[in-house]
Design a protein around this motif. Sequence first.
Motif, short mmCIF file in Angstrom:
data_model
loop_
_atom_site.label_atom_id
_atom_site.label_comp_id
_atom_site.label_asym_id
_atom_site.label_seq_id
_atom_site.Cartn_x
_atom_site.Cartn_y
_atom_site.Cartn_z
N CYS A 118 0.94 -1.30 -0.07
CA CYS A 118 0.05 -0.06 0.06
C CYS A 118 0.97 1.55 0.08
N ALA A 119 2.03 0.92 -0.41
CA ALA A 119 3.09 2.37 -0.15
C ALA A 119 3.18 3.21 -1.54
N GLY A 120 2.22 2.99 -2.39
CA GLY A 120 2.17 3.76 -3.80
C GLY A 120 1.83 5.47 -3.17
N GLN A 121 1.95 6.18 -4.21
CA GLN A 121 1.76 7.45 -3.77
C GLN A 121 0.54 8.02 -4.58
N ASP A 122 -0.30 7.68 -5.40
CA ASP A 122 -1.42 8.13 -5.72
C ASP A 122 -2.66 7.87 -4.93
N SER A 123 -3.70 8.55 -5.22
CA SER A 123 -4.71 8.64 -4.17
C SER A 123 -5.15 7.17 -3.87
N SER A 135 -17.64 4.50 6.02
CA SER A 135 -17.00 5.71 6.24
C SER A 135 -15.71 5.78 5.37
N LEU A 136 -15.32 4.97 4.54
CA LEU A 136 -14.15 4.89 3.74
C LEU A 136 -14.25 5.17 2.36
N THR A 137 -13.66 5.47 1.70
CA THR A 137 -13.95 5.78 0.19
C THR A 137 -13.36 4.52 -0.39
N PRO A 138 -14.15 3.95 -1.49
CA PRO A 138 -13.66 2.85 -1.86
C PRO A 138 -12.64 3.35 -3.00
N ILE A 139 -11.62 2.11 -3.11
CA ILE A 139 -10.85 2.45 -4.25
C ILE A 139 -11.22 2.30 -5.50
N LYS A 140 -10.87 3.05 -6.34
CA LYS A 140 -11.13 2.99 -7.87
C LYS A 140 -10.32 2.26 -8.59
N PHE A 141 -10.58 0.80 -8.85
CA PHE A 141 -9.91 0.02 -9.44
C PHE A 141 -10.35 -1.14 -10.30
N GLY A 142 -10.09 -1.17 -11.54
CA GLY A 142 -10.76 -1.94 -12.41
C GLY A 142 -10.80 -3.56 -12.40
N GLY A 143 -9.77 -4.08 -11.74
CA GLY A 143 -9.55 -5.45 -11.40
C GLY A 143 -8.10 -6.00 -11.88
N GLY A 144 -7.70 -7.01 -11.37
CA GLY A 144 -6.45 -7.74 -11.40
C GLY A 144 -5.78 -7.23 -10.07
N PRO A 145 -4.38 -7.81 -10.05
CA PRO A 145 -3.69 -7.28 -8.68
C PRO A 145 -3.60 -5.71 -8.71
N PHE A 146 -4.10 -5.27 -7.39
CA PHE A 146 -3.87 -3.76 -7.13
C PHE A 146 -2.43 -3.28 -7.01
N ALA A 147 -1.73 -4.20 -6.40
CA ALA A 147 -0.25 -3.82 -6.17
C ALA A 147 0.35 -5.32 -6.08
N THR A 148 1.68 -5.25 -6.45
CA THR A 148 2.50 -6.33 -6.71
C THR A 148 4.23 -6.22 -6.04
N LEU A 149 4.65 -7.03 -5.37
CA LEU A 149 6.05 -7.04 -4.94
C LEU A 149 6.60 -8.24 -5.39
N THR A 175 13.15 -12.29 6.10
CA THR A 175 13.91 -13.33 5.40
C THR A 175 14.44 -12.81 3.81
N TYR A 176 13.35 -12.28 3.11
CA TYR A 176 13.40 -11.80 1.73
C TYR A 176 13.36 -10.15 1.89
N THR A 177 13.90 -9.87 0.79
CA THR A 177 13.54 -8.57 0.33
C THR A 177 12.54 -8.25 -0.58
N PHE A 178 12.02 -6.91 -0.88
CA PHE A 178 10.76 -6.79 -1.86
C PHE A 178 11.11 -5.47 -2.79
N GLU A 179 10.60 -5.54 -4.03
CA GLU A 179 10.56 -4.62 -4.63
C GLU A 179 9.35 -4.46 -5.35
N ALA A 180 8.82 -3.22 -5.62
CA ALA A 180 7.54 -3.15 -6.30
C ALA A 180 7.68 -3.51 -7.70
N VAL A 181 6.59 -3.86 -8.27
CA VAL A 181 6.57 -4.43 -9.75
C VAL A 181 5.65 -3.49 -10.45
#
Length: 127
Positions: free
Chosen positions: A25-30, A64-78, A121-127
């Motif tokens: 969830c570390a991305g910068q857009d809304s 009380s939360l704003t839904p994420i506008k997202f069309g489908g598929g993985p939202f974020a990948t590491l 144990t692992y490191t991660f990079e955003a894809v």
Amino acid sequence: MHPTSQRQVGDELSTTEFQLLTMLCAGQDSRFVQARAQLERAYWAGNQIADCACPLIGVTGKTSLTPIKFGGGPFATLEAIREGEGVGLVHLWVVDGFLHSVDYIPHDNDEIHDVLPDPGTYTFEAV
């Protein structure tokens, strides 16, 4: 956390789950701002598949939360990296505007896939 441990729907996310979700969830857009707001209210909602530690995610107080506008598929990948080599992908799924689940898909079929990769144990990079 191994899938055979005794957990109840509504329990807190495990440390590993929370750490992975924080990175996912570390991305910068809304959309990621909305995802982080949901993460603050997230809880463990079971496992997607029996004997797999890939969690379903519940979110309290959705109205009380704003839904994420997202069309489908993985939202974020590491990319999970061990000893300098990418060994698998961790996906965050959003369904109907809310955090839904995390899964881990190893690149090698011999890699253990029923347990999420541990950030210790692992490191991660955003894809």
